[in-house]
Design an enzyme around this catalytic site. Structure first.
Site, PDB file in Angstrom:
ATOM      1  N   LEU A   1      69.667 -27.627 -21.571  1.00 41.95           N
ATOM      2  CA  LEU A   1      69.757 -28.158 -20.209  1.00 41.95           C
ATOM      3  C   LEU A   1      70.675 -29.373 -20.122  1.00 41.95           C
ATOM      4  O   LEU A   1      71.239 -29.657 -19.074  1.00 41.95           O
ATOM      5  CB  LEU A   1      68.365 -28.535 -19.697  1.00 41.95           C
ATOM      6  CG  LEU A   1      67.372 -27.376 -19.508  1.00 41.95           C
ATOM      7  CD1 LEU A   1      66.008 -27.922 -19.110  1.00 41.95           C
ATOM      8  CD2 LEU A   1      67.880 -26.399 -18.459  1.00 41.95           C
TER       9      LEU A   1
ATOM     10  N   GLY B   1      72.773 -39.469 -25.879  1.00 40.19           N
ATOM     11  CA  GLY B   1      72.628 -40.245 -27.094  1.00 40.19           C
ATOM     12  C   GLY B   1      71.272 -40.120 -27.755  1.00 40.19           C
ATOM     13  O   GLY B   1      71.133 -40.380 -28.942  1.00 40.19           O
TER      14      GLY B   1
ATOM     15  N   ASP C   1      63.499 -46.313 -15.043  1.00 38.95           N
ATOM     16  CA  ASP C   1      64.803 -45.639 -15.004  1.00 38.95           C
ATOM     17  C   ASP C   1      64.953 -44.789 -13.736  1.00 38.95           C
ATOM     18  O   ASP C   1      65.441 -43.670 -13.790  1.00 38.95           O
ATOM     19  CB  ASP C   1      64.957 -44.758 -16.248  1.00 38.95           C
ATOM     20  CG  ASP C   1      66.420 -44.456 -16.558  1.00 38.95           C
ATOM     21  OD1 ASP C   1      67.299 -45.127 -15.983  1.00 38.95           O
ATOM     22  OD2 ASP C   1      66.683 -43.546 -17.362  1.00 38.95           O
TER      23      ASP C   1
END
Length: 697
Positions: A52, A56, A181
């Site tokens: 998908l 990193g 986030d």
């Protein structure tokens, strides 16, 4: 040469170690090759369909859960470039802690975190986090599609987004979790109902970043900051400090990006209020966003509820953050300290006010070590402990109190003498059995409100009008206490405290008995569904309060297997190819047998027992192979075996009476059988437990 991308999609040179834009540690060579992992089964159950995305911290895969009818799920790989068992064990320790936190989040707008597991891929140990798959598009993808047509999100749309998402943030914040986030990339619009779904919690990424930072800087690793530039507030990016208002800041930036189509750096370039010249909004929404974006943390809204009140004014409805179980039946309400409200009139809420906590960047003197100590006590990457208690909001159920309703009502003067005595007896019995107060309250509440859906979660009053309902609540509690008497004292004492770590430990322990956890699950299911026949078999019980009882039963069943009372090895006499075992099963009981057979041998199995009184399972040596019989009512099976190893035969009672049985087992290289081919396996019955561990042969 192809560029190297971070998890945010920023392109970097292939030899880069850190993202040039966000500073994320990059993975230049350790990620799993999609060409080699496609179709592979990981963790003994997850078959990879396709990749998908990648960045990193590793890759994300779409997979099917072969133990849940090939249900789609998502596998997230983390810290792929770590080498060596010590580094991997350290990473697993940190990830397990963070995943354990996320596992507690149970909300319909948060993909369920299923488990964390370790698997060998290309000869290297990898860590994978499993969560539910959500069919839909990210808001970033939706925005890009609109921009291509010259369109953007409208004010009514983003207002509805806020109204739909703020309760989700209020829920996670009430549990001490901060997302860290939030951005259009980490919000999805679900296809089935168009609701926003909160994905990719930053806590796990933070752990991955810190582990990899420590590897690159083993002598003096520095703290790794996580968050998207422009979305995360300054104190998060500079100092790594996160609070609920940090998520609210990022949510406001996300709304402005959807409204304008511009990136944060463009919106705030040179002036934090520059965005007000880019889009015309109503005074209410403009004021709310401006307060959410205040550069001084102490001047922002301090809670999601405060934002909702500001958006809706006096029409704001009290928000129920709780989704894991119905509200506690008897308890008092505590107002949110972030709101100027009294216990008698919540509708006179004007501008929310907040305690004036100093900004973390400007803390000094004695306050600096205090904040350090508070943050040091928090779990890395997501748990928030502020300088004050984070109290629940008005009219919402609180965390279960330290004293359960039985104890509370035992001396309530509004109750009749008979009711007080009943509750005293219940509380005494609970105490004698060693059952935790809050756990019993959660368990009884769930059953109570399921049986009384007409109440819609309404809390019961202490007046005579609810006396009958309170009696019904007590009756359920009494029945549970009766059921708990079948558990050992040790298993009962841990009710309310079992975690996914206990599931893994039991899997390891049962494997040491040369038995798979499938057999343990069968024995546990037999007793559990005998005690609780009304419980549906098609739900994941481990996420419900009743799942604690399932784990307690599994603990006792493991002990019985270890003692040999429910586990027997079948040994054939020299020169014989047949053997018979006999036994008697009490209601809810079962027994497991193991026998070693060789590949290409012909096996014949025949069960002699009263009709439909026993269910029979036959498992091959590896859990990667489907069961030959799975909880079947069939009494015979025969066929040629395809693998060498220990086969498992499990019988469990399916009746309310004690039942005698006999099992005839015949195996040889050449034996006449009524059917030369194996019987087709019976469809497996769902189990509430986690995936079976690979059996030890």
């Amino acid at each position: 040469m192809n560029p190297l991308y971070c998890s945010q999609g920023h392109a970097n040179a292939i030899d880069s170690r850190f993202c040039r834009l966000c500073g994320e540690v990059l993975n230049s060579g350790g990620a799993v090759n999609q060409a080699t992992i496609g179709g592979q089964v990981l963790g003994w159950r997850y078959q990879v369909v396709r990749e998908l995305g990648h960045g990193g911290f590793g890759r994300t895969y779409l997979a099917t859960d072969t133990h849940r009818f090939n249900e789609l799920c998502v596998l997230k790989e983390f810290a792929p470039q770590m080498q060596g068992s010590q580094a991997l064990e350290k990473a697993q320790e940190l990830f397990s802690r963070e995943a354990g936190i996320l596992y507690q989040l149970q909300h319909p707008q948060i993909p369920r975190f299923r488990e964390l597991f370790r698997a060998e891929v290309q000869g290297q140990g990898k860590l994978f986090l499993v969560q539910d798959y959500v069919a839909g598009q990210t808001y970033q993808a939706l925005l890009q599609a609109r921009l291509q047509q010259g369109q953007r999100f409208t004010e009514p749309e983003v207002t509805q987004l806020l109204l739909d998402l703020l309760p989700v943030l209020g829920y996670i914040h009430s549990l001490g979790v901060v997302h860290r986030d939030i951005s259009p990339d980490n919000l999805m619009q679900r296809d089935v109902d168009s609701l926003p779904i909160l994905i990719d919690f930053g806590g796990v990424k933070q752990v991955a970043a810190e582990v990899m930072s420590a590897i690159y800087q083993p002598i003096a690793p520095t703290a790794t900051r996580l968050g998207k530039i422009g979305y995360a507030p300054a104190e998060q990016m500079e100092d790594g400090e996160v609070f609920p208002h940090s998520d609210l800041y990022a949510l406001a930036v996300t709304v402005l990006v959807l409204l304008t189509g511009q990136q944060p750096l463009e919106l705030f370039q040179g002036d934090r209020r520059r965005w007000q010249r880019q889009v015309k909004l109503s005074p209410t929404l403009s004021s709310v966003l401006d307060k959410m974006l205040d550069p001084y943390p102490e001047r922002r809204f301090q809670s999601a509820q405060a934002v909702l009140v500001a958006l809706q004014g006096q029409t704001a409805s009290p928000v129920n953050w709780e989704y894991t179980q119905p509200p506690i039946a008897y308890q008092h309400q505590i107002p949110d300290p972030d709101l100027e409200a009294t216990a008698t009139n919540y509708n006179r809420v004007a501008e929310p006010t907040t305690p004036h906590l100093p900004s973390p960047r400007r803390s000094s003197g004695w306050l600096t070590p205090l904040i350090f100590l508070l943050m040091a006590g928090a779990t890395v990457g997501g748990i928030w402990f502020g300088a004050r208690d984070f109290l629940p909001l008005p009219h919402q159920p609180t965390t279960p109190p330290t004293t359960d309703p039985i104890d509370n009502g035992a001396t309530d003067p509004e109750f009749s003498q008979a009711e007080q005595q009943r509750k005293q007896d219940l509380n005494q019995r609970r105490s004698q059995l060693g059952i935790d107060n809050s756990f019993l309250a959660k368990l009884v509440n769930q059953a109570f409100y399921e049986r009384h859906p007409e109440l819609a979660g309404r809390q019961l009053s202490t007046g005579p009008e609810d006396e009958g309902l309170r009696a019904a609540w007590d009756k359920i509690a009494l029945q549970y206490l009766d059921d708990f008497q079948t558990l050992s004292a040790e298993a009962r004492s841990r009710l309310g405290q079992y975690t996914t770590a206990d599931v893994s430990q039991r899997q390891t322990a049962v494997n040491q008995l040369n038995l798979s956890s499938r057999a343990l699950n069968d024995l546990t299911d037999a007793q559990f569904f005998y005690l609780f026949p009304d419980q549906p078999r098609d739900q994941n019980l481990l996420q419900q309060p009743i799942g604690q009882v399932w784990q307690a039963i599994a603990t006792d069943q493991l002990k019985a297997l270890k003692s040999g009372s429910t586990l027997e090895r079948i040994q054939f006499q020299s020169g014989n190819f047949s053997h018979q075992v006999t036994g008697r099963l009490q209601p809810g009981a079962g027994k497991a047998y193991t026998a070693k057979f060789s590949q290409d041998q012909v096996l014949r199995l025949r069960l002699q027992a009263p009709n439909q009184s026993i269910r029979l399972s036959l498992y091959p040596p590896t859990s990667q192979s489907p069961p030959l019989l799975d909880h079947a009512q069939e009494t015979e099976w025969s066929g040629k075996l395809t693998a060498t190893g220990l086969y498992e035969i499990v019988v469990v009672s399916d009746t309310n009476q004690s039942v005698d049985y006999a099992i005839d087992v015949a195996a040889a290289d050449d034996v006449t059988t009524p059917n030369s081919e194996p019987s087709p396996p019976v469809s497996p019955s769902p189990t509430p437990s986690a995936d079976p561990a690979p059996p030890a042969n």
